[in-house]
Scaffold this active site. Structure first.
Site, PDB file in Angstrom:
ATOM      1  CD  GLU A 143      -2.337   1.251   2.879  1.00 45.36           C
ATOM      2  OE1 GLU A 143      -3.208   2.104   3.085  1.00 45.36           O
ATOM      3  OE2 GLU A 143      -1.978   0.417   3.737  1.00 45.36           O
ATOM      4  CD  GLU A 240      -6.930   2.135   7.192  1.00 44.30           C
ATOM      5  OE1 GLU A 240      -6.162   1.400   7.812  1.00 44.30           O
ATOM      6  OE2 GLU A 240      -6.657   2.593   6.054  1.00 44.30           O
TER       7      GLU A 240
END
Length: 258
Positions: A143, A240
């Protein structure tokens, strides 16, 4: 229709982690992810997830001192052995929880190391992780993270991650894209999604610039989700974000966007 999951490291944080599974299920989430579940025994979390009837889709591989401001493990030439030792720890939790994806955070540039050297180490560690988890049916992801919130990160944009994964040894490592991080890096998110969707295995989101729930900032998340639907994205979209109120009071978006 898109599938939405809850990140239990940020959502429902007013509860102890084992209780967040039931809270997520009650709020309408069929699946959850956890950044670092390692403060609790794996069997305790697995029992809580099973009792709540939610699927655990992803966890992060241990990252050393990264979240405390250090360089972490994945791109550090002197911590290759520590990174290798983190893989069986992550495997034990992923298997107990039933997670089919694990995310490797890229780490910061270590002192005295060139970015080119660190990226070579990162690519080798990603290939090693992919080889390690592949026999268990678990996919490794990586990521990019914005360097405004976390200065010094080795991978900051989807382009930088894609360039790293172009290495043939990393060909089966998936891209994890957080729309919040890409917005903070002023990326053209629709263009990014169109370009990289075949390689994107997992998406996370929060509004920007404050990383709150959808509607708390300026991102047109509804448009991005509509585009994902048009493009045929079949993976999960994980919330998130840092709730600006009790998590239960910030979930208006779930019925609106779903």
């Amino acid at each position: 229709m898109l599938k939405f999951a809850a990140n239990l490291s940020l959502l429902f944080a007013e509860l102890p982690l084992p209780q967040r599974f039931a809270a997520a299920a009650a709020a309408g989430f069929p699946a959850v992810e956890i950044q670092f579940p390692y403060d609790y025994p794996a069997d305790v979390l697995a029992t809580a997830a099973q009792a709540a009837g939610v699927q655990v889709i992803l966890i992060n591989v241990p990252a050393g001192d990264l979240m405390q401001g250090g360089a972490g493990l994945a791109g550090h030439p002197a911590r290759v052995a520590e990174f290798a030792a983190a893989l069986p720890v992550a495997l034990a939790y992923a298997q107990a929880l039933g997670a089919r994806m694990v995310n490797v955070l890229p780490g910061r540039l270590p002192a005295g190391v060139s970015r080119a050297q660190a990226l070579v180490v990162l690519a080798a560690n990603l290939a090693r992780a992919a080889d390690y988890f592949r026999p268990f049916g678990i996919r490794v992801l990586c990521e990019p993270i914005n360097d405004l919130d976390m200065p010094g990160l080795l991978l900051r944009t989807a382009d930088e991650l894609a360039a790293l994964l172009a290495d043939g040894n990393c060909c089966d490592v998936g891209m994890q894209v957080d729309l919040y991080h890409m917005a903070r890096m002023q990326q053209d998110i629709p263009a990014l999604l169109r370009r990289y969707l075949p390689a994107i295995a997992h998406i996370q989101f929060a509004d920007a610039p404050g990383r709150g729930e959808p509607g708390s900032g300026a991102l047109p998340l509804a448009q991005y989700f509509a585009l994902l639907g048009e493009l045929g994205y079949t993976g999960w979209c994980a919330a998130e974000y840092r709730p600006t109120a009790r998590t239960q009071d910030t979930l208006h978006w779930l019925s609106e966007l779903a």
